[in-house]
Design an enzyme around this catalytic site. Sequence first.
Site, PDB file in Angstrom:
ATOM      1  N   HIS A 100       9.865  -8.503  -5.872  1.00 31.08           N
ATOM      2  CA  HIS A 100      10.273  -7.188  -6.379  1.00 31.08           C
ATOM      3  C   HIS A 100      11.798  -7.208  -6.537  1.00 31.08           C
ATOM      4  O   HIS A 100      12.489  -7.924  -5.804  1.00 31.08           O
ATOM      5  CB  HIS A 100       9.861  -6.148  -5.333  1.00 31.08           C
ATOM      6  CG  HIS A 100      10.032  -4.726  -5.733  1.00 31.08           C
ATOM      7  ND1 HIS A 100      11.241  -4.072  -5.667  1.00 31.08           N
ATOM      8  CD2 HIS A 100       9.147  -3.806  -6.173  1.00 31.08           C
ATOM      9  CE1 HIS A 100      11.091  -2.815  -6.042  1.00 31.08           C
ATOM     10  NE2 HIS A 100       9.820  -2.630  -6.364  1.00 31.08           N
ATOM     11  N   ASP A 133       9.620  -9.333   3.015  1.00 28.04           N
ATOM     12  CA  ASP A 133       9.468  -8.024   2.381  1.00 28.04           C
ATOM     13  C   ASP A 133       8.003  -7.630   2.570  1.00 28.04           C
ATOM     14  O   ASP A 133       7.118  -8.128   1.873  1.00 28.04           O
ATOM     15  CB  ASP A 133       9.837  -8.145   0.897  1.00 28.04           C
ATOM     16  CG  ASP A 133       9.439  -6.900   0.103  1.00 28.04           C
ATOM     17  OD1 ASP A 133       8.825  -5.979   0.683  1.00 28.04           O
ATOM     18  OD2 ASP A 133       9.726  -6.875  -1.109  1.00 28.04           O
ATOM     19  N   GLN A 136       4.216  -4.287   0.681  1.00 28.42           N
ATOM     20  CA  GLN A 136       2.821  -4.211   0.224  1.00 28.42           C
ATOM     21  C   GLN A 136       1.828  -4.708   1.269  1.00 28.42           C
ATOM     22  O   GLN A 136       0.626  -4.708   1.025  1.00 28.42           O
ATOM     23  CB  GLN A 136       2.643  -5.016  -1.077  1.00 28.42           C
ATOM     24  CG  GLN A 136       3.380  -4.425  -2.256  1.00 28.42           C
ATOM     25  CD  GLN A 136       2.969  -2.981  -2.561  1.00 28.42           C
ATOM     26  OE1 GLN A 136       1.878  -2.539  -2.185  1.00 28.42           O
ATOM     27  NE2 GLN A 136       3.841  -2.241  -3.216  1.00 28.42           N
ATOM     28  N   LYS A 158       4.415   4.018   1.428  1.00 29.86           N
ATOM     29  CA  LYS A 158       3.318   3.202   0.886  1.00 29.86           C
ATOM     30  C   LYS A 158       2.174   3.071   1.890  1.00 29.86           C
ATOM     31  O   LYS A 158       1.139   2.519   1.588  1.00 29.86           O
ATOM     32  CB  LYS A 158       3.828   1.814   0.510  1.00 29.86           C
ATOM     33  CG  LYS A 158       4.794   1.822  -0.669  1.00 29.86           C
ATOM     34  CD  LYS A 158       5.201   0.428  -1.034  1.00 29.86           C
ATOM     35  CE  LYS A 158       6.387   0.399  -1.971  1.00 29.86           C
ATOM     36  NZ  LYS A 158       6.063   0.758  -3.351  1.00 29.86           N
ATOM     37  N   CYS A 204       9.114  -3.416 -11.527  1.00 28.64           N
ATOM     38  CA  CYS A 204      10.282  -3.948 -10.785  1.00 28.64           C
ATOM     39  C   CYS A 204      10.095  -5.420 -10.461  1.00 28.64           C
ATOM     40  O   CYS A 204      10.478  -5.879  -9.373  1.00 28.64           O
ATOM     41  CB  CYS A 204      10.539  -3.156  -9.511  1.00 28.64           C
ATOM     42  SG  CYS A 204      10.940  -1.451  -9.804  1.00 28.64           S
TER      43      CYS A 204
HETATM   44  N1  PMP Z   1       9.100  -4.699  -2.283  1.00 28.53           N
HETATM   45  C1  PMP Z   1       7.877  -4.553  -2.788  1.00 28.53           C
HETATM   46  C2  PMP Z   1       6.941  -5.729  -2.797  1.00 28.53           C
HETATM   47  C3  PMP Z   1       7.485  -3.324  -3.314  1.00 28.53           C
HETATM   48  O1  PMP Z   1       6.262  -3.184  -3.839  1.00 28.53           O
HETATM   49  C4  PMP Z   1       8.384  -2.238  -3.272  1.00 28.53           C
HETATM   50  C5  PMP Z   1       7.999  -0.882  -3.827  1.00 28.53           C
HETATM   51  N2  PMP Z   1       7.398  -0.923  -5.082  1.00 28.53           N
HETATM   52  C6  PMP Z   1       9.642  -2.435  -2.714  1.00 28.53           C
HETATM   53  C7  PMP Z   1       9.967  -3.671  -2.225  1.00 28.53           C
HETATM   54  C8  PMP Z   1      10.653  -1.337  -2.630  1.00 28.53           C
HETATM   55  O2  PMP Z   1      10.192  -0.329  -1.791  1.00 28.53           O
HETATM   56  P1  PMP Z   1      10.937   1.096  -1.721  1.00 28.53           P
HETATM   57  O3  PMP Z   1      11.066   1.559  -3.151  1.00 28.53           O
HETATM   58  O4  PMP Z   1      10.031   1.933  -0.912  1.00 28.53           O
HETATM   59  O5  PMP Z   1      12.263   0.861  -1.092  1.00 28.53           O
END
Ligand code: PMP
Length: 405
Positions: free
Chosen positions: A121, A198, A201, A224, A363
Site C-alpha cells: 500500500h 503492515d 489487512q 478496519k 493506493c
Molecule cells: N496498509 C494497507 C495494507 C491498507 O490496506 C491500508 C488501508 N487501505 C493502509 C495501510 C493504510 O491504513 P489507514 O488509512 O487506516 O492509515
Amino acid sequence: MDIDKIRSEFPILARKLYNRPLVYLDNTATSQTPDIVVNEIVRDYTTTKANVHRGVHTLSQEATDLQETARVRIKEWINARSTSEVIFTRGTTESLNLVASSFGGMMLNEGDELILTVMEHHANIVPWQLLRDRIGFSIKVVTINHRGELDLDAYRSMFNERTKLVSVCHASNVLGTINPVKAMIAEAHSHGVPVVIDGAQATPHFRIDVQDLDADFYAFSAHKMYGPTGVGVLYGKEKWLEKMPPYQGGGEMIESVSFEKTTFAELPYKFEAGTPDFIGISALSKAIDFLQRTGIENIAAHEHKLLEYTTRRMLDEIPDVRIFGEASDKCAIISFLVGNIHHYDMGMLLDKLGVAVRTGHHCAQPLMTHFGMEGVARASFAVYNTFEECDAFLDALKRVTAILQ
Ligand code: PMP
C-alpha cells in the site's frame, strides 16, 4: 455463528440505497461498526470526557484509566511483552510514518538497502521514499508470481551486507494474499535485519501474536477491524523503541522542558505527543471484545466461505471476468475486471443497484503497474456479509455487464 444476530449489531446494514438493501462489500477500505463500539463512544463523550494524564481531578483520572485499560487489552490481544510496546497513533499510515522516520532514520544510511514488496500500500512505500530522498539509500522490491504470491527465492537472494531493513504487508489489500511473514521475519533475522509489518489487512481476520511472529514492528488501524476511525496502533519491540528518537514533539511525550534541553517521557509516551483520542482508543478495545466474543477463527471461516462461493460463481457465470490474486492463502478480497468495462463504470452502476464496491488503484499503484492496469473493482467481505448478499452482488454484476458490454 448467527449472522442475523451479528447483523442486528450493525444498524447501518439496515440502510437502503436507491430503494434496495445496502450490500456493503467495501470492508477492506473500512469495516462497519457494531453497537458495542458506538455505545462506548457515546458513553465516554457523555460521562467521561476530560484530558488524560495531566489532571488530578476524577474525570481526568477516569479518562486516563479508560486509555490505559485499553492499552492492556490490546497488549494482550496481540501478545506484546509489555504495554510499553503498544503505541497509539491515528492509524496504520501514521504508525508506518513513525517507524520510517524514527527507526528508519536511525538504521538507514547512504548506500544501504531497504526491502519492500510490489504489493505494498502507498502507506508502506511513500514514507520510505521521503526518507530515501533525505538519506540516499536504495529500495529493493520483491515481485510476485501469476497467483499474486511473493517470490520468496527472490526475497532470500536480496539480502547482502547493505540490507538494513525489511517492510512488508501481512496481507495485501488488493490481492488478498496472506504473506508468510513469520518465515520472512526469520530469514531477515538470520541476516541481522529487523522487519516492519503492515498489518492493516490482517488484524480484522486473524489473531496476531507479535512474539510468535517475532516482528520488530507491527502496524494496524482500528477502523478496519470494527473499531472507530482515527485510531491505530504501532507495536514495537522495546529494545528498539528505547533507542529510537521521538517522532513528534509536544505535550505528553516529555519528562522536562527548558529552552536549553528537553528530556523525554518513558515508553510508550515518548511516542505519543499531544492529546490522544482516548475515546477512540477505548472504543477500539470494545471492537476487540467484539472480535473475541464472535471468535476471530469463526469470522475468518465465514468470510472464506463467502470468498470461495463468490469466486467460483464469478468464474463460472461472468464471461471475460479476470480475478487478480489467487494465492492459496488469501483474505476475503476479490479484485476483478470484466472484459473492457472500466472499473469506475462498474463501481458506479453496482452502486445504483445497492452494491458498494471500491474501484481504482486502491493506493497500490506499483501493483497496478505490475499488472499493466490503471485500476480494478474490488469486493471484500466481513463477518456480517451473507450468501444472499453474494447472490445480490452476482446478479448486479450480471446486469451491469449486460448493460456495459
Ligand atoms: N496498509 C494497507 C495494507 C491498507 O490496506 C491500508 C488501508 N487501505 C493502509 C495501510 C493504510 O491504513 P489507514 O488509512 O487506516 O492509515
